[in-house]
Enzyme design. Structure first.
Site, PDB file in Angstrom:
ATOM      1  N   THR A 608       0.853  -1.165   0.000  1.00 40.13           N
ATOM      2  CA  THR A 608       0.000   0.000   0.000  1.00 40.13           C
ATOM      3  C   THR A 608       0.893   1.220   0.000  1.00 40.13           C
ATOM      4  OG1 THR A 608      -1.548  -1.242   1.296  1.00 40.13           O
ATOM      5  CG2 THR A 608      -1.934   1.100   1.171  1.00 40.13           C
ATOM      6  N   GLY A 612      -2.524   4.481  -3.211  1.00 39.84           N
ATOM      7  CA  GLY A 612      -3.422   3.362  -3.334  1.00 39.84           C
ATOM      8  C   GLY A 612      -2.699   2.086  -3.033  1.00 39.84           C
ATOM      9  N   VAL A 614      -1.195  -1.837  -4.223  1.00 40.89           N
ATOM     10  CA  VAL A 614      -0.625  -2.551  -5.350  1.00 40.89           C
ATOM     11  C   VAL A 614      -1.009  -4.022  -5.232  1.00 40.89           C
ATOM     12  CG1 VAL A 614       1.480  -3.078  -6.585  1.00 40.89           C
ATOM     13  CG2 VAL A 614       1.270  -0.928  -5.360  1.00 40.89           C
ATOM     14  N   LYS A 628      -1.585  -1.126  -9.793  1.00 41.18           N
ATOM     15  CA  LYS A 628      -1.664  -0.098  -8.767  1.00 41.18           C
ATOM     16  C   LYS A 628      -3.049   0.524  -8.861  1.00 41.18           C
ATOM     17  CE  LYS A 628       0.920   4.020  -8.241  1.00 41.18           C
ATOM     18  NZ  LYS A 628       2.271   4.554  -8.319  1.00 41.18           N
ATOM     19  N   ASP A 728      11.165  12.071  -6.885  1.00 42.07           N
ATOM     20  CA  ASP A 728      10.967  11.240  -5.700  1.00 42.07           C
ATOM     21  C   ASP A 728      11.784   9.957  -5.823  1.00 42.07           C
ATOM     22  OD1 ASP A 728      10.040  10.633  -3.213  1.00 42.07           O
ATOM     23  OD2 ASP A 728       8.083   9.919  -3.865  1.00 42.07           O
TER      24      ASP A 728
END
Ligand SMILES: *[C@@H]1O[C@H](CO)[C@@H](O)[C@H](O)[C@H]1NC(C)=O
Ligand SMILES: *[C@@H]1O[C@H](CO)[C@@H](O)[C@H](O)[C@H]1NC(C)=O
Ligand SMILES: *[C@@H]1O[C@H](CO)[C@@H](O)[C@H](O)[C@H]1NC(C)=O
Ligand SMILES: *[C@@H]1O[C@H](CO)[C@@H](O)[C@H](O)[C@H]1NC(C)=O
Ligand SMILES: *[C@@H]1O[C@H](CO)[C@@H](O)[C@H](O)[C@H]1NC(C)=O
Ligand SMILES: *[C@@H]1O[C@H](CO)[C@@H](O)[C@H](O)[C@H]1NC(C)=O
Ligand SMILES: *[C@@H]1O[C@H](CO)[C@@H](O)[C@H](O)[C@H]1NC(C)=O
Ligand SMILES: *[C@@H]1O[C@H](CO)[C@@H](O)[C@H](O)[C@H]1NC(C)=O
Ligand SMILES: *[C@@H]1O[C@H](CO)[C@@H](O)[C@H](O)[C@H]1NC(C)=O
Length: 897
Positions: A608, A612, A614, A628, A728
């Site tokens: 998670t 959301g 996976v 996902k 990221d």
């Protein structure tokens, strides 16, 4: 006559020829016998186990990983890793190695003294015997090693007077005798070592003053005299050491005033004078110290005020002035030190209010202002301190109430506000601070109830609410708190059963408590004795049953509606219009996904994330994919929705073998999901955190993953138009397939760098991987990814998030590259060691504070591709400090291959 002359000429010629050839064979023979002597000496040393010695070729030792030979086959370096040599030091016949330049026996369990024969190694430039159990004095013969540049014997048991004999080795650049038992004073002859750039004498029992000849060592970058018994004042000669970047004099017996010449050594990044008897005050010139990252003046007798020029120290990360006699108020200018992580001003005489702007200092992890005379309120801007772990304001005169904003300090572990004049209530949501480990609010005037949820806080170990005016009941605890104190309040009612093992002193001083604890009256067992309780019961039961009825009715009507909805949806899928499934080969259908995930059943969920969950799904074709899925509630949240669509947009546009492939997606307001290639081994983070998998993830594989990420980022930055910044890059967003190859994933935050649109944006990303400039600018460039890449690469080398290693200078000269490597793996062999070195050097370059000074991913990627590998010294001999201060990636020309 003539024939005899010609015959004798012929004989002469033959003789000459004969002599000549003979002498050449003699030279060859001498050479090869010298090599054989080396081989013999190695075999007889007993340093190598017998399975090394079975190779028939007499020169095979040049292929051993611990040995480096020159072109002529003669040994030039011996470096042994993690083998226990015990008392075998003297078994090596030193006189057999005329070409030895480096001897590195770090942490090899050596015992006894250094054999004097070491003096025959006249070409030695590098000698490390650190981390052993060697004893006795240093042998006199060391004076023969006149070529020595690096001498390190830290962490042994050597004793005797300061080894004066080393003062003749004028080529020395690095000199480290720290953590031994040397005594006596530091001789003035130390000034002979004019080439020194690193001097570490720490943790011995050296006495006397700092010698004035230290001023001659003008090349010094690193000076550590800490943990000795050095007395006198801080020698003014230190002011000549203009290049100093690291100065550690802590734990000595230094006296006299804090000299202001220190504030002219502007290249200092680390300065510690902790635990001496230094007095005087901090001069305003401290504002010069633009490079200072860590300043420790704890445990001295420093008085006066904190100068407002402290605000000029924009690189400061740690400011520790505790246990002094500093007075006045905390200057508001301190808020300009925006990189501060640790601010410790406890045990002083500070007055005034906490008026500095906390919203600037949002990198603070540790804030300790305890034991002062501070007054006023706790500022509401405390809500900006989202990474704060420790807040200590105890023993002051702070009043007002605890601001409810404190619940935004989501990383808080230790909260100490005791011995103040706080009033008001305990913020109700304080139990949302999930990491809270210790909370001490004792000796205040706080009233109201104790928030009930506090009993459920998972990590709480210490809770002290004593000496307040709290009312209401004691909450039940579901966990075992180690220390708890509710004494001297106005609590009433039953002491819950969870506390029966507590001492009565936990509750003493509360008049109206009852329970099965010694010293308290038993509670009356039944409410039937008490009319009030019956009324109470009715008050509860009646509304409760009403509520249940409403709930049941609601449930039935909802479940019917649910039925209708699923039918409706499935008819839509057939139609295929509303669910715009896009995929690359048309072989994935919506129904397949629903079937394969058992309609997104929890049993198929493999993780998670922020947006959301996976799921793992096997399609009818046998292909396994990852799905996902955005949670339905979140699908209505525009932020998540946007990041989801963003990811699709980015991934649809790019193709790279090291970027996770998007196989398809479904975009519909009721059901949003992305279909990816399945990565069997999960995230890099999970592999590194598992001790078994981390070992399987060997150096070769790790190097390949680092290179893959570099190539993928290079592709995004330099080959995509417009360029894409991932924003990221973390170990959670690098996924590994079954062969432990790396792939970049999670493009939810990614952004195109459009030449026409502003590059300004809200800061996004993950703390610990964010480039430092994002602390003060909002401009996103590729260089932010370069930084995060550096963090992840170091994380792969060290096996965990590198934390302080990245920025701080506290990792001293003596921390060598091999020491930070993931210890769960055997040390890299010589082949991989070169890659490890390259990766480490590049990682540190990527972590440069200034974005401009970081390399581009293109350069990094090419560096990895180029076959020309850098020549390196062994990993033992490269310190982090050198890596960080390096412009090129080729150091140590001393290796002759
Ligand atoms: C023996 O040494 C030679 C020469 O260094 C090397 O090429 C060979 O691989 C070694 N053989 C074994 C079995 O180690
Ligand atoms: C050590 O090697 C030298 C020649 O390099 C030799 O003369 C000497 O005898 C050897 N010493 C021992 C103890 O084997
Ligand atoms: C030194 O000796 C002690 C006791 O014999 C041992 O526990 C320790 O591991 C040794 N240290 C090293 C670095 O070999
Ligand atoms: C100081 O040296 C001793 C051995 O002499 C060692 O056990 C200790 O860890 C050292 N302390 C530091 C802070 O390096
Ligand atoms: C101080 O550091 C800077 C940048 O690293 C360097 O250019 C400068 O030469 C240093 N100054 C001295 C006196 O070492
Ligand atoms: C902050 O500095 C103080 C004093 O130097 C030290 O005791 C404390 O452990 C440091 N905190 C962190 C998180 O580094
Ligand atoms: C404690 O709180 C009560 C009201 O809840 C108040 O009447 C009382 O004065 C307070 N006691 C102190 C010492 O402040
Ligand atoms: C945004 O960044 C890209 C790449 O660094 C650059 O080419 C572009 O000019 C920048 N746009 C603006 C408006 O600064
Ligand atoms: C760095 O490399 C360049 C060429 O590759 C060389 O000219 C320069 O001297 C090197 N600098 C250092 C400090 O090694």
């Amino acid at each position: 006559m003539a024939p005899s002359v010609s015959i004798s000429i012929l004989v002469l010629a033959l003789w000459v020829l004969c002599i000549f050839t003979h002498s050449t064979t003699m030279v060859v023979a001498a050479k090869s016998s010298a090599l054989e002597l080396e081989a013999k000496a190695l075999l007889e040393s007993g340093w190598w186990s017998s399975n090394y010695t079975t190779n028939g070729s007499s020169l095979s030792h040049c292929a051993w990983p611990e040995i480096i030979c020159n072109d002529g086959g003669s040994v030039t370096w011996i470096q042994i890793y993690g083998v226990d040599l015990g008392d075998k030091f003297r078994k090596l016949n030193f006189s057999s190695f005329p070409n030895l330049e480096g001897l590195d026996l770090y942490n090899t369990g050596l015992q006894g003294s250094i054999p004097p024969e070491i003096g025959t190694l006249s070409k030695l430039t590098y000698l490390s015997l650190s981390m052993n159990n060697l004893t006795g004095n240093l042998p006199l013969s060391l004076t023969n090693l006149t070529q020595l540049e690096m001498f390190s014997i830290h962490n042994n048991l050597f004793s005797g007077e300061f080894p004066l004999l080393l003062a003749n080795l004028t080529q020395l650049e690095t000199f480290d005798i720290s953590s031994n038992l040397f005594s006596g004073s530091i001789p003035k002859e130390l000034g002979n070592l004019k080439n020194l750039y690193s001097l570490d004498l720490s943790n011995n029992t050296l006495t006397g003053p700092i010698p004035s000849t230290l001023s001659l060592l003008t090349g010094l970058f690193y000076l550590d005299l800490s943990s000795n018994e050095i007395s006198g004042s801080i020698a003014s000669e230190i002011r000549f050491l203009k290049h100093l970047e690291y100065l550690d004099l802590q734990q000595n017996k230094l006296t006299g005033p804090l000299p202001s010449f220190l504030w002219h050594l502007t290249n200092l990044t680390y300065l510690s004078l902790n635990s001496n008897q230094i007095n005087g005050s901090i001069a305003a010139e401290i504002g010069n110290m633009k490079n200072l990252e860590k300043l420790y003046l704890n445990y001295n007798d420093i008085a006066g005020q904190i100068p407002i020029t402290i605000g000029h120290l924009t690189n400061l990360r740690t400011l520790s002035l505790a246990w002094n006699q500093i007075s006045g108020s905390i200057p508001a200018e301190i808020a300009n030190c925006i990189l501060l992580r640790n601010l410790t001003l406890s045990h002083n005489y500070l007055t005034g209010t906490i008026s500095f702007d906390m919203s600037n200092l949002y990198l603070l992890v540790y804030l300790d202002l305890s034991y002062n005379n501070l007054s006023g309120f706790i500022p509401r801007t405390i809500n900006h301190l989202t990474v704060l772990e420790t807040l200590s304001l105890n023993w002051n005169q702070i009043n007002g109430s605890i601001p409810t904003e404190i619940i935004d300090c989501q990383s808080l572990r230790h909260l100490s506000l005791s011995h103040n004049s706080l009033s008001g209530y305990i913020p109700f949501h304080i139990s949302d601070l999930h990491f809270l480990n210790a909370i001490d609010l004792s000796h205040n005037n706080i009233s109201g109830d104790i928030p009930f949820e506090l009993g459920d806080s998972p990590s709480l170990e210490l809770l002290d609410f004593s000496y307040n005016n709290l009312t209401g009941n004691i909450p039940n605890i579901s966990i075992s708190i180690k220390e708890i104190n509710f004494s001297y309040n106005s609590l009433h009612g039953q002491i819950p059963n969870g506390y029966l093992n507590c001492s009565p002193y936990t509750f003493i001083g509360n008049k109206d408590l009852c329970g099965d604890i010694k010293g308290f009256p038993p509670c009356f067992p039944s409410f039937l004795n008490n009319n009030k309780s019956i009324v109470h019961l009715i008050k509860i039961v009646v509304p409760l049953s009403f509520f249940l009825v409403v709930l049941l009715v609601g449930f039935f009507s909802l479940s019917r509606r649910g039925d209708k909805k699923t039918k409706y949806e499935s008819s839509e899928t057939k139609n295929g219009d509303l669910f715009s499934i896009w995929n690359y080969d048309g072989k994935i259908a919506y129904e397949d996904i629903i079937e394969a995930t058992k309609d997104f059943d929890i049993s198929c969920c493999i993780g998670t994330g922020g947006y959301g969950s996976v799921y793992k799904a096997q399609l009818p074709s046998g292909k396994v994919v990852a799905i996902k899925k955005l949670h339905r509630l979140e699908a209505e949240n525009p932020t998540f929705d946007k990041s989801f669509k963003n990811e699709i947009k980015m991934l649809a546009a790019i193709r790279h073998r090291n970027i996770v492939k998007l196989l398809g997606y479904c975009l519909h307001y009721r059901c949003m999901f992305l279909i990816y290639e399945y990565m069997e081994r999960g995230s890099l983070f999970s592999v590194l955190s598992n001790d078994v998998e981390a070992v399987e993830f060997d150096w070769m594989k790790r190097m390949n993953v680092i290179k893959s990420i570099a190539h993928a980022l290079c592709y995004m930055h330099h080959e995509c138009v417009p360029a894409i910044v991932h924003r990221d890059i973390t170990s959670n967003n690098i996924l590994l397939n079954s062969k432990l190859e790396g792939f970049v994933s999670d493009f939810g935050m990614a952004k195109c760098l459009d030449p026409n649109s502003s590059n300004q944006t809200l800061v996004a990303g993950t703390y610990g991987y964010l480039a430092p400039e994002l602390a003060y600018t909002m401009v996103v460039t590729e260089k932010c990814d370069v930084y995060s890449f550096g963090v992840v690469a170091l994380e792969i080398l060290t096996g965990r998030h590198p934390g302080e290693l990245m920025t701080s200078f506290s990792t001293s000269q003596s921390v060598m590259l091999n020491e930070i490597l993931d210890q769960r793996l055997p040390p890299p062999n010589r082949l991989v060691a070169k890659d490890v070195f390259l990766v480490a050097a590049i990682s540190f370059a990527c972590l440069h504070t200034k974005p401009k000074s970081r390399p581009t991913m293109k350069w990094v990627s090419q560096e990895f591709l180029s076959h020309k590998k850098p020549v390196t010294n062994p990993l033992h001999s490269v310190s982090l400090w050198q890596l960080r201060n390096q412009e090129n990636y080729t150091i140590g020309e001393s290796e002759t291959q």
